[in-house]
Design a protein around this motif. Structure first.
Motif, PDB file in Angstrom:
ATOM      1  N   GLN A  79      21.320  58.620 -38.046  1.00 14.29           N
ATOM      2  CA  GLN A  79      22.317  57.687 -37.521  1.00 14.29           C
ATOM      3  C   GLN A  79      23.219  58.361 -36.479  1.00 14.29           C
ATOM      4  OE1 GLN A  79      23.854  56.712 -41.409  1.00 14.29           O
ATOM      5  NE2 GLN A  79      22.942  54.662 -41.382  1.00 14.29           N
ATOM      6  N   ILE A  80      23.572  59.619 -36.738  1.00 15.52           N
ATOM      7  CA  ILE A  80      24.397  60.368 -35.776  1.00 15.52           C
ATOM      8  C   ILE A  80      23.627  60.581 -34.474  1.00 15.52           C
ATOM      9  CG2 ILE A  80      25.233  62.708 -35.283  1.00 15.52           C
ATOM     10  CD1 ILE A  80      27.344  61.260 -36.676  1.00 15.52           C
ATOM     11  N   LYS A  81      22.377  60.988 -34.591  1.00 14.02           N
ATOM     12  CA  LYS A  81      21.556  61.194 -33.390  1.00 14.02           C
ATOM     13  C   LYS A  81      21.417  59.905 -32.598  1.00 14.02           C
ATOM     14  CE  LYS A  81      18.622  65.056 -34.928  1.00 14.02           C
ATOM     15  NZ  LYS A  81      17.226  65.480 -35.207  1.00 14.02           N
ATOM     16  N   ALA A  82      21.155  58.816 -33.286  1.00 10.89           N
ATOM     17  CA  ALA A  82      20.981  57.528 -32.610  1.00 10.89           C
ATOM     18  C   ALA A  82      22.251  57.129 -31.855  1.00 10.89           C
ATOM     19  CB  ALA A  82      20.617  56.449 -33.624  1.00 10.89           C
ATOM     20  N   PHE A  83      23.399  57.372 -32.484  1.00 13.91           N
ATOM     21  CA  PHE A  83      24.664  57.043 -31.813  1.00 13.91           C
ATOM     22  C   PHE A  83      24.840  57.868 -30.545  1.00 13.91           C
ATOM     23  CE2 PHE A  83      29.067  58.272 -31.009  1.00 13.91           C
ATOM     24  CZ  PHE A  83      29.600  57.032 -30.665  1.00 13.91           C
ATOM     25  N   VAL A  84      24.610  59.166 -30.632  1.00 13.60           N
ATOM     26  CA  VAL A  84      24.791  60.049 -29.471  1.00 13.60           C
ATOM     27  C   VAL A  84      23.853  59.644 -28.336  1.00 13.60           C
ATOM     28  CG1 VAL A  84      24.529  62.426 -28.638  1.00 13.60           C
ATOM     29  CG2 VAL A  84      25.695  61.979 -30.818  1.00 13.60           C
ATOM     30  N   ILE A  85      22.628  59.293 -28.674  1.00 13.60           N
ATOM     31  CA  ILE A  85      21.662  58.884 -27.646  1.00 13.60           C
ATOM     32  C   ILE A  85      22.136  57.615 -26.937  1.00 13.60           C
ATOM     33  CG2 ILE A  85      19.334  57.989 -27.257  1.00 13.60           C
ATOM     34  CD1 ILE A  85      18.430  59.909 -29.559  1.00 13.60           C
ATOM     35  N   GLN A  86      22.522  56.606 -27.717  1.00 13.67           N
ATOM     36  CA  GLN A  86      22.946  55.344 -27.103  1.00 13.67           C
ATOM     37  C   GLN A  86      24.231  55.516 -26.298  1.00 13.67           C
ATOM     38  OE1 GLN A  86      20.833  52.771 -27.006  1.00 13.67           O
ATOM     39  NE2 GLN A  86      19.547  54.207 -28.158  1.00 13.67           N
ATOM     40  N   PHE A  87      25.157  56.315 -26.803  1.00 15.39           N
ATOM     41  CA  PHE A  87      26.407  56.520 -26.076  1.00 15.39           C
ATOM     42  C   PHE A  87      26.158  57.292 -24.782  1.00 15.39           C
ATOM     43  CE2 PHE A  87      30.920  57.002 -25.468  1.00 15.39           C
ATOM     44  CZ  PHE A  87      31.475  55.978 -26.232  1.00 15.39           C
ATOM     45  N   SER A  88      25.172  58.179 -24.812  1.00 15.05           N
ATOM     46  CA  SER A  88      24.857  58.943 -23.602  1.00 15.05           C
ATOM     47  C   SER A  88      24.246  58.049 -22.535  1.00 15.05           C
ATOM     48  CB  SER A  88      23.903  60.106 -23.944  1.00 15.05           C
ATOM     49  OG  SER A  88      22.604  59.634 -24.262  1.00 15.05           O
ATOM     50  N   PHE A  90      24.940  54.808 -22.166  1.00 16.17           N
ATOM     51  CA  PHE A  90      26.108  54.085 -21.650  1.00 16.17           C
ATOM     52  C   PHE A  90      26.915  54.964 -20.704  1.00 16.17           C
ATOM     53  CE2 PHE A  90      30.725  53.887 -23.113  1.00 16.17           C
ATOM     54  CZ  PHE A  90      31.163  53.151 -22.028  1.00 16.17           C
ATOM     55  N   SER A  91      27.145  56.216 -21.079  1.00 15.89           N
ATOM     56  CA  SER A  91      27.951  57.124 -20.263  1.00 15.89           C
ATOM     57  C   SER A  91      27.348  57.311 -18.874  1.00 15.89           C
ATOM     58  CB  SER A  91      28.085  58.478 -20.970  1.00 15.89           C
ATOM     59  OG  SER A  91      28.910  59.361 -20.237  1.00 15.89           O
ATOM     60  N   ASN A  92      26.035  57.472 -18.808  1.00 12.08           N
ATOM     61  CA  ASN A  92      25.382  57.649 -17.509  1.00 12.08           C
ATOM     62  C   ASN A  92      25.361  56.358 -16.688  1.00 12.08           C
ATOM     63  OD1 ASN A  92      24.801  60.309 -17.059  1.00 12.08           O
ATOM     64  ND2 ASN A  92      22.695  60.222 -17.773  1.00 12.08           N
ATOM     65  N   GLN A  93      25.106  55.234 -17.343  1.00 16.30           N
ATOM     66  CA  GLN A  93      25.069  53.966 -16.619  1.00 16.30           C
ATOM     67  C   GLN A  93      26.460  53.560 -16.126  1.00 16.30           C
ATOM     68  OE1 GLN A  93      22.092  51.811 -15.949  1.00 16.30           O
ATOM     69  NE2 GLN A  93      21.442  53.942 -16.189  1.00 16.30           N
ATOM     70  N   GLY A 175      20.590  60.089 -22.365  1.00 15.51           N
ATOM     71  CA  GLY A 175      21.122  59.698 -21.069  1.00 15.51           C
ATOM     72  C   GLY A 175      20.302  58.738 -20.241  1.00 15.51           C
ATOM     73  N   GLN A 176      18.987  58.789 -20.346  1.00 15.27           N
ATOM     74  CA  GLN A 176      18.149  57.980 -19.471  1.00 15.27           C
ATOM     75  C   GLN A 176      17.996  56.553 -20.008  1.00 15.27           C
ATOM     76  OE1 GLN A 176      14.452  60.056 -18.676  1.00 15.27           O
ATOM     77  NE2 GLN A 176      15.498  62.033 -18.575  1.00 15.27           N
ATOM     78  N   PRO A 177      17.913  55.570 -19.112  1.00 14.00           N
ATOM     79  CA  PRO A 177      17.814  54.172 -19.562  1.00 14.00           C
ATOM     80  C   PRO A 177      16.654  53.919 -20.526  1.00 14.00           C
ATOM     81  CG  PRO A 177      18.252  54.263 -17.217  1.00 14.00           C
ATOM     82  CD  PRO A 177      17.992  55.680 -17.642  1.00 14.00           C
ATOM     83  N   PHE A 186      21.798  45.855 -22.154  1.00 15.19           N
ATOM     84  CA  PHE A 186      22.500  44.614 -21.812  1.00 15.19           C
ATOM     85  C   PHE A 186      23.954  44.915 -21.476  1.00 15.19           C
ATOM     86  CE2 PHE A 186      25.259  41.085 -23.169  1.00 15.19           C
ATOM     87  CZ  PHE A 186      24.803  40.087 -22.322  1.00 15.19           C
ATOM     88  N   PHE A 187      24.602  45.728 -22.305  1.00 12.00           N
ATOM     89  CA  PHE A 187      25.988  46.120 -22.054  1.00 12.00           C
ATOM     90  C   PHE A 187      26.123  46.834 -20.712  1.00 12.00           C
ATOM     91  CE2 PHE A 187      29.157  49.691 -23.120  1.00 12.00           C
ATOM     92  CZ  PHE A 187      30.218  49.020 -22.558  1.00 12.00           C
ATOM     93  N   CYS A 188      25.238  47.771 -20.460  1.00 13.75           N
ATOM     94  CA  CYS A 188      25.297  48.526 -19.203  1.00 13.75           C
ATOM     95  C   CYS A 188      25.110  47.614 -17.998  1.00 13.75           C
ATOM     96  CB  CYS A 188      24.240  49.624 -19.198  1.00 13.75           C
ATOM     97  SG  CYS A 188      24.510  50.916 -20.447  1.00 13.75           S
ATOM     98  N   ASN A 189      24.190  46.673 -18.104  1.00 12.11           N
ATOM     99  CA  ASN A 189      23.954  45.737 -17.003  1.00 12.11           C
ATOM    100  C   ASN A 189      25.155  44.821 -16.770  1.00 12.11           C
ATOM    101  OD1 ASN A 189      21.403  46.746 -16.423  1.00 12.11           O
ATOM    102  ND2 ASN A 189      20.370  45.339 -17.822  1.00 12.11           N
ATOM    103  N   GLU A 190      25.821  44.435 -17.861  1.00 11.34           N
ATOM    104  CA  GLU A 190      27.036  43.626 -17.732  1.00 11.34           C
ATOM    105  C   GLU A 190      28.153  44.418 -17.063  1.00 11.34           C
ATOM    106  OE1 GLU A 190      27.445  39.846 -19.202  1.00 11.34           O
ATOM    107  OE2 GLU A 190      25.861  40.635 -17.899  1.00 11.34           O
ATOM    108  N   LEU A 191      28.247  45.693 -17.384  1.00 10.45           N
ATOM    109  CA  LEU A 191      29.224  46.555 -16.710  1.00 10.45           C
ATOM    110  C   LEU A 191      28.962  46.587 -15.207  1.00 10.45           C
ATOM    111  CD1 LEU A 191      29.707  49.775 -18.906  1.00 10.45           C
ATOM    112  CD2 LEU A 191      31.524  48.271 -18.066  1.00 10.45           C
ATOM    113  N   ILE A 192      27.708  46.769 -14.840  1.00  7.89           N
ATOM    114  CA  ILE A 192      27.353  46.835 -13.422  1.00  7.89           C
ATOM    115  C   ILE A 192      27.602  45.487 -12.743  1.00  7.89           C
ATOM    116  CG2 ILE A 192      25.428  47.140 -11.815  1.00  7.89           C
ATOM    117  CD1 ILE A 192      24.277  49.165 -13.933  1.00  7.89           C
ATOM    118  N   ARG A 193      27.276  44.399 -13.429  1.00  8.22           N
ATOM    119  CA  ARG A 193      27.411  43.052 -12.850  1.00  8.22           C
ATOM    120  C   ARG A 193      28.867  42.631 -12.704  1.00  8.22           C
ATOM    121  NH1 ARG A 193      27.770  37.577 -14.686  1.00  8.22           N
ATOM    122  NH2 ARG A 193      27.903  38.231 -16.872  1.00  8.22           N
TER     123      ARG A 193
END
Length: 303
Positions: A79-88, A90-93, A175-177, A186-193
């Motif tokens: 669960q910790i690894k999954a969180f770090v991956i998803q947050f990374s 988001f951070s890059n996007q 970090g990579q999409p 979806f969140f990252c795309n909404e940020l960009i939009r």
């Protein structure tokens, strides 16, 4: 601000029943700047009541099940690894959204403000590098990047990578999409939009929503959860990324409020549109956390 000036502005607010306006707006009123009037101030305060009720009560601000769970510190390693991956991811996007926000700025001042955030994310510290707290050499959360120095190690993504390495994740694992879930992307795309879009008022609505979400306390919940995880599992995950952002966001809400007031007084702001797109942005934020919450349930039985 001198004390006598502060008292004068406070008196102005009380005299005209416009308590609640920021000091910069009160100062602009007292100086009779273009667009500023007592009537407009009263209209704004009514609009602020709508914002408080219709935007800032969004569930991702007031009740986030994932961060409430994370704060308890009972995560397993998966669960910790999954969180770090998803947050990374988001951070890059976010870098793309911030770059677009800079490109679409309508004034030099706005462009510089966005550029400052982007450059800081990439590794140009505010003021000089400062010796950090318990986990990382953190840069200052105040000041400007003007005249400062770039450091690879000051890039925010590298702070996240420092956590990933402790979890035996490789650089190519984060970090990579392609590593993002549908909810994260979806969140990252909404940020960009929205946040990075070419409509300035929509961008400002999204920015206001994002900053108020970021200042609502979730960074502190994540820090507490990581610390409890570290203690329970004997890890020493470096928390510089989260500690720095927690300190930064404590200052940002007031700045964001001042920007909204300036926008309201100096431009024709569509109140309904502002709230609509602010809520759309928060729906995107909520999708990100909902995705993490669903993912952590799926990983609950793994190690």
């Amino acid at each position: 601000m001198r004390n006598d000036t502060f008292e004068s502005l406070k008196s102005l607010a009380q005299q005209h029943h416009i308590e609640g306006l920021s000091l910069p707006s009160l100062a602009a009123l007292s100086e009779h700047q273009a667009g500023y009037s007592i009537d407009k101030a009263r209209q704004f305060l009514k609009f602020q009541q709508r914002i408080n009720k219709e935007l800032l009560q969004h569930r991702v601000i007031t009740d986030n099940p994932y961060t409430l769970w994370f704060e308890q510190g009972n995560q397993n390693l998966s669960q910790i690894k999954a969180f770090v991956i998803q947050f990374s991811v988001f951070s890059n996007q976010f870098l793309i959204a911030q770059l677009n926000k800079m490109i679409h700025a309508d004034t030099l001042e706005a462009m510089r403000a966005s550029k400052e955030i982007l450059a800081n994310e990439l590794g140009v510290s505010f003021k000089a590098m400062a010796q950090g707290t318990e986990d990382h050499d953190l840069g200052s959360t105040e000041g400007s990047i003007e005249g400062s120095t770039f450091h690879f190690s000051a890039g925010h993504f590298e702070w996240l990578y420092a956590i990933a390495k402790k979890l035996e994740l490789d650089f190519a694992d984060i970090g990579q999409p392609k590593h993002g879930t549908d909810a994260t992307l979806f969140f990252c795309n909404e940020l960009i939009r929205l946040y990075g879009g070419d409509n300035y008022q929509i961008s400002q609505a999204a920015s206001y929503a994002v900053e108020n979400w970021a200042a609502a306390g979730f960074w502190g919940q994540l820090i507490t959860g990581f610390r409890r995880f570290n203690e329970r599992n004997g890890f020493k995950l470096p928390l510089g990324f989260f500690i720095w952002h927690d300190k930064l966001e404590a200052q940002h809400a007031s700045h964001t409020q001042e920007e909204l007031e300036e926008l309201y007084f100096t431009q024709q702001l569509d109140e309904d549109q502002f709230i609509h797109y602010g809520c759309e942005m928060l729906d995107g934020v909520a999708a990100f956390w909902d995705g993490l919450d669903e993912q952590r349930r799926e990983l609950a039985t793994m190690h």
